[in-house]
Design a protein around this motif. Structure first.
Motif, PDB file in Angstrom:
ATOM      1  N   SER A  10      17.189   3.928  72.779  1.00 38.56           N
ATOM      2  CA  SER A  10      16.548   2.742  72.202  1.00 38.56           C
ATOM      3  C   SER A  10      15.369   2.315  73.078  1.00 38.56           C
ATOM      4  CB  SER A  10      17.563   1.604  72.107  1.00 38.56           C
ATOM      5  OG  SER A  10      16.966   0.446  71.571  1.00 38.56           O
ATOM      6  N   ARG A  50      13.523  -0.045  68.865  1.00 41.01           N
ATOM      7  CA  ARG A  50      13.546   1.069  67.917  1.00 41.01           C
ATOM      8  C   ARG A  50      14.283   2.257  68.514  1.00 41.01           C
ATOM      9  NH1 ARG A  50       7.628   2.509  66.055  1.00 41.01           N
ATOM     10  NH2 ARG A  50       8.866   3.930  64.767  1.00 41.01           N
ATOM     11  N   THR A  51      14.892   3.070  67.651  1.00 41.33           N
ATOM     12  CA  THR A  51      15.581   4.268  68.107  1.00 41.33           C
ATOM     13  C   THR A  51      14.595   5.417  68.186  1.00 41.33           C
ATOM     14  OG1 THR A  51      17.689   3.580  67.129  1.00 41.33           O
ATOM     15  CG2 THR A  51      17.415   5.921  67.608  1.00 41.33           C
TER      16      THR A  51
END
Length: 252
Positions: A70, A74-75
């Protein structure tokens, strides 16, 4: 007939799907070789803890591994490569090795006040501190299963500030489960390269305190049993159980 490989047939689910009841964090830590070995640099002296994801695309016969973390809410992920072991655990371990070899992982800097020589050494030090360590819990579980009852993390002697990990008050037995690092195990203790003299003094002080504790307890009529954390818990439990029954029955 020659054995068919996964390049020819679809791999079984056990090779890539996680089993129910398995904690993701524990699974990833074990496969990577420790929580401290799952670090990626994300820029600006910032670091994130990564995980490995195993996927088998529809219609494909090869398992693909991705590194995921992460960043900024956001991943993010990077493709590691294909894995081809028989179980998910083995494939995760293979993927972590591939990611490390490809330079995708990094060693997060130690805190400025840390005395450890590396993140790995720091993880060992932290794991060997305090009560309720894994070796203690394993030993206590076996003793409880054998029908023995005891006190935990208790001072055997009033007025003497020394605590034993497991205490049998009536039988006057004090059990200590000693960590290999903190108590200077001759087989497994590895001295830290950073602040070597400071750590040497600390460990020697712990060993001297252990010897003094043994003398104080024995002088007061106590039986002292010391178990190294690396010892087989079943064998240690057998030793303790024998000592307890021996004192209860008065047999020599």
């Amino acid at each position: 007939m020659a054995t068919r490989t996964w390049k020819e047939t679809r791999p079984p689910e056990r090779a890539y799907k996680r089993r129910k009841g398995v904690k993701p964090t524990t699974e990833q830590d074990r496969a990577a070789g420790g929580r401290h070995r799952r670090t990626v640099a994300v820029g600006g002296d910032q670091y994130a803890r990564a995980s490995v994801s195993l996927r088998l695309p529809r219609g494909n016969r090869r398992i693909r591994a991705y590194l995921r973390w992460s960043q900024d809410g956001r991943t993010r992920e990077r493709y590691i490569g294909e894995v081809d072991r028989e179980t998910r655990a083995a494939n995760l371990a293979q993927a972590w090795q591939q990611a490390r070899a490809a330079g995708m992982l990094t060693e997060e800097p130690l805190p400025a006040d840390s005395k450890a020589s590396s993140r790995g050494a720091r993880a060992v030090m932290r794991a060997n501190r305090g009560r309720d360590t894994k070796p203690e819990l394993a030993l206590r579980s076996l003793l409880h299963r054998a029908g023995l009852r005891y006190r935990v993390d208790t001072q055997p002697l009033e007025g003497v500030r020394r605590r034993a990990d497991i205490v049998f008050p009536k039988e006057r037995i004090a059990v200590f489960v000693d960590g290999c690092f903190w108590h200077g195990c001759p087989e497994h203790m590895r001295a830290s390269k950073k602040n070597a003299e400071s750590w040497k003094t600390k460990i020697e002080g712990n060993r001297a305190r252990d010897a003094e504790t043994n003398e104080l307890l024995r002088a007061a009529g106590w039986t002292v049993i010391r178990i190294w954390e690396h010892e087989n818990p079943a064998e240690a439990a057998g030793l303790i159980t024998h000592a307890v029954h021996k004192l209860r029955t008065g047999k020599k």
